[in-house]
Design a protein around this motif. Structure first.
Motif, PDB file in Angstrom:
ATOM      1  N   ALA A   7      37.641 100.030  -7.918  1.00 46.96           N
ATOM      2  CA  ALA A   7      38.862  99.274  -8.180  1.00 46.96           C
ATOM      3  C   ALA A   7      39.691  99.134  -6.913  1.00 46.96           C
ATOM      4  O   ALA A   7      40.301  98.075  -6.669  1.00 46.96           O
ATOM      5  CB  ALA A   7      39.671  99.961  -9.282  1.00 46.96           C
ATOM      6  N   THR A   8      39.719 100.170  -6.100  1.00 41.05           N
ATOM      7  CA  THR A   8      40.504 100.126  -4.867  1.00 41.05           C
ATOM      8  C   THR A   8      39.983  99.058  -3.917  1.00 41.05           C
ATOM      9  O   THR A   8      40.750  98.265  -3.357  1.00 41.05           O
ATOM     10  CB  THR A   8      40.477 101.499  -4.165  1.00 41.05           C
ATOM     11  OG1 THR A   8      41.032 102.490  -5.043  1.00 41.05           O
ATOM     12  CG2 THR A   8      41.269 101.464  -2.871  1.00 41.05           C
ATOM     13  N   LEU A  13      31.616  91.335  -7.886  1.00 41.25           N
ATOM     14  CA  LEU A  13      30.582  92.318  -8.225  1.00 41.25           C
ATOM     15  C   LEU A  13      29.210  91.656  -8.266  1.00 41.25           C
ATOM     16  O   LEU A  13      28.198  92.265  -7.920  1.00 41.25           O
ATOM     17  CB  LEU A  13      30.892  92.976  -9.571  1.00 41.25           C
ATOM     18  CG  LEU A  13      32.129  93.881  -9.605  1.00 41.25           C
ATOM     19  CD1 LEU A  13      32.373  94.385 -11.023  1.00 41.25           C
ATOM     20  CD2 LEU A  13      31.972  95.058  -8.646  1.00 41.25           C
ATOM     21  N   ASN A  14      29.177  90.418  -8.683  1.00 40.15           N
ATOM     22  CA  ASN A  14      27.918  89.691  -8.760  1.00 40.15           C
ATOM     23  C   ASN A  14      27.398  89.328  -7.369  1.00 40.15           C
ATOM     24  O   ASN A  14      26.211  89.488  -7.072  1.00 40.15           O
ATOM     25  CB  ASN A  14      28.092  88.423  -9.591  1.00 40.15           C
ATOM     26  CG  ASN A  14      26.802  87.631  -9.706  1.00 40.15           C
ATOM     27  OD1 ASN A  14      25.827  88.101 -10.271  1.00 40.15           O
ATOM     28  ND2 ASN A  14      26.786  86.439  -9.146  1.00 40.15           N
ATOM     29  N   GLU A  34      41.913  95.508  -2.831  1.00 39.03           N
ATOM     30  CA  GLU A  34      42.188  95.141  -1.450  1.00 39.03           C
ATOM     31  C   GLU A  34      41.712  93.719  -1.162  1.00 39.03           C
ATOM     32  O   GLU A  34      42.403  92.936  -0.512  1.00 39.03           O
ATOM     33  CB  GLU A  34      41.513  96.122  -0.496  1.00 39.03           C
ATOM     34  CG  GLU A  34      42.136  97.515  -0.495  1.00 39.03           C
ATOM     35  CD  GLU A  34      41.338  98.509   0.325  1.00 39.03           C
ATOM     36  OE1 GLU A  34      40.230  98.147   0.784  1.00 39.03           O
ATOM     37  OE2 GLU A  34      41.824  99.649   0.505  1.00 39.03           O
ATOM     38  N   ARG A  35      40.530  93.382  -1.656  1.00 40.22           N
ATOM     39  CA  ARG A  35      39.975  92.053  -1.398  1.00 40.22           C
ATOM     40  C   ARG A  35      40.721  90.969  -2.158  1.00 40.22           C
ATOM     41  O   ARG A  35      40.841  89.836  -1.684  1.00 40.22           O
ATOM     42  CB  ARG A  35      38.490  92.029  -1.776  1.00 40.22           C
ATOM     43  CG  ARG A  35      37.625  92.918  -0.912  1.00 40.22           C
ATOM     44  CD  ARG A  35      36.155  92.711  -1.205  1.00 40.22           C
ATOM     45  NE  ARG A  35      35.740  91.335  -0.936  1.00 40.22           N
ATOM     46  CZ  ARG A  35      34.517  90.867  -1.166  1.00 40.22           C
ATOM     47  NH1 ARG A  35      33.602  91.662  -1.684  1.00 40.22           N
ATOM     48  NH2 ARG A  35      34.208  89.620  -0.885  1.00 40.22           N
ATOM     49  N   LEU A  36      41.215  91.314  -3.323  1.00 40.94           N
ATOM     50  CA  LEU A  36      41.871  90.321  -4.170  1.00 40.94           C
ATOM     51  C   LEU A  36      43.380  90.268  -3.971  1.00 40.94           C
ATOM     52  O   LEU A  36      44.045  89.379  -4.519  1.00 40.94           O
ATOM     53  CB  LEU A  36      41.561  90.620  -5.641  1.00 40.94           C
ATOM     54  CG  LEU A  36      40.090  90.486  -6.042  1.00 40.94           C
ATOM     55  CD1 LEU A  36      39.858  91.097  -7.417  1.00 40.94           C
ATOM     56  CD2 LEU A  36      39.667  89.015  -6.037  1.00 40.94           C
ATOM     57  N   GLY A  37      43.927  91.218  -3.230  1.00 37.16           N
ATOM     58  CA  GLY A  37      45.365  91.262  -3.047  1.00 37.16           C
ATOM     59  C   GLY A  37      46.105  91.606  -4.326  1.00 37.16           C
ATOM     60  O   GLY A  37      47.208  91.109  -4.576  1.00 37.16           O
ATOM     61  N   GLU A  38      45.502  92.467  -5.135  1.00 34.71           N
ATOM     62  CA  GLU A  38      46.073  92.842  -6.426  1.00 34.71           C
ATOM     63  C   GLU A  38      46.365  94.339  -6.464  1.00 34.71           C
ATOM     64  O   GLU A  38      45.884  95.105  -5.632  1.00 34.71           O
ATOM     65  CB  GLU A  38      45.092  92.495  -7.566  1.00 34.71           C
ATOM     66  CG  GLU A  38      44.813  91.009  -7.729  1.00 34.71           C
ATOM     67  CD  GLU A  38      45.961  90.266  -8.374  1.00 34.71           C
ATOM     68  OE1 GLU A  38      46.844  90.934  -8.967  1.00 34.71           O
ATOM     69  OE2 GLU A  38      45.967  89.023  -8.307  1.00 34.71           O
TER      70      GLU A  38
END
Length: 205
Positions: free
Chosen positions: A49-50, A41-42, A54-58
């Motif tokens: 959240a979606t 976010l920074n 996706e970017r974090l694989g969570e």
């Protein structure tokens, strides 16, 4: 330590409001996934959240829970007027977080959170450098980036503080006017600075 900050001990000049992290807020941030969310976010601006999941694989539900936790501790906020009730957008609160490790020296209950936070922060710094090295950059950018170190200095604590103050002032000069319309040729740039004492071999000071 102040963050850009993306986090605490980064070297952003005090151009925006600051808040000093206490034990509660430190524990609220000191989690590997929350720190990764806060970093995205920074660095890249508001997200849902979606998108973060996706970017974090969570899992989206897991990311949503951590987003609410970060908001509860005042690190992020919902971007009003954007998204829907089911798809909320989150952004970093425009406050520089300041962490002074000396505040927690005599607080055993916060020692674990402080250690986790600092080690995760260093890992993020390392990951940024390796990402840069692994990416394919044009020569005009590759030749101006640097990964350097100087290990032959011998300084007293006041001299080390003076060195850091001068380096921060250089960054501040280059940060001035960043709110203006950026040059089309400009890209986001990360400046990382680590300066710390090293114990000589054999334990000599």
């Amino acid at each position: 330590m102040t963050d850009q900050p993306e986090h605490p001990e980064e070297t952003s000049p005090p151009t925006r409001p600051q808040r000093r992290l206490d034990a509660r807020s430190l524990r609220g941030l000191a989690h590997p996934l929350r720190m990764r969310i806060f970093e995205l976010l920074n660095l890249d601006g508001p997200a849902t959240a979606t998108r973060l999941a996706e970017r974090l694989g969570e899992n989206t539900g897991t990311v949503s829970w951590h987003l609410r936790h970060l908001a509860e501790h005042g690190f992020i906020e919902e971007e009003t007027g954007r998204g829907t009730k089911r798809e909320r957008w989150w952004r970093r609160v425009p406050v520089a977080n300041r962490l002074d490790t000396a505040d927690f020296r005599d607080d055993p209950a916060s020692r674990g959170a402080l250690s986790l936070y600092l080690h995760e922060l260093v890992r993020q710094y390392f990951d940024r450098v390796t990402s840069y090295l692994d990416e394919d950059w044009e020569d005009e950018w590759r030749t101006v980036g640097t990964v350097s170190d100087w290990s032959n200095l011998r300084l007293t604590p006041p001299q080390l503080q003076a060195l850091n103050d001068e380096l921060f002032a250089v960054i501040a000069r280059h940060t001035a006017g960043q709110d203006a319309e950026p040059d089309p040729a400009a890209l986001p740039v990360v400046v990382q600075l680590q300066s710390f004492p090293r114990r000589a071999a054999g334990g000599a000071e």
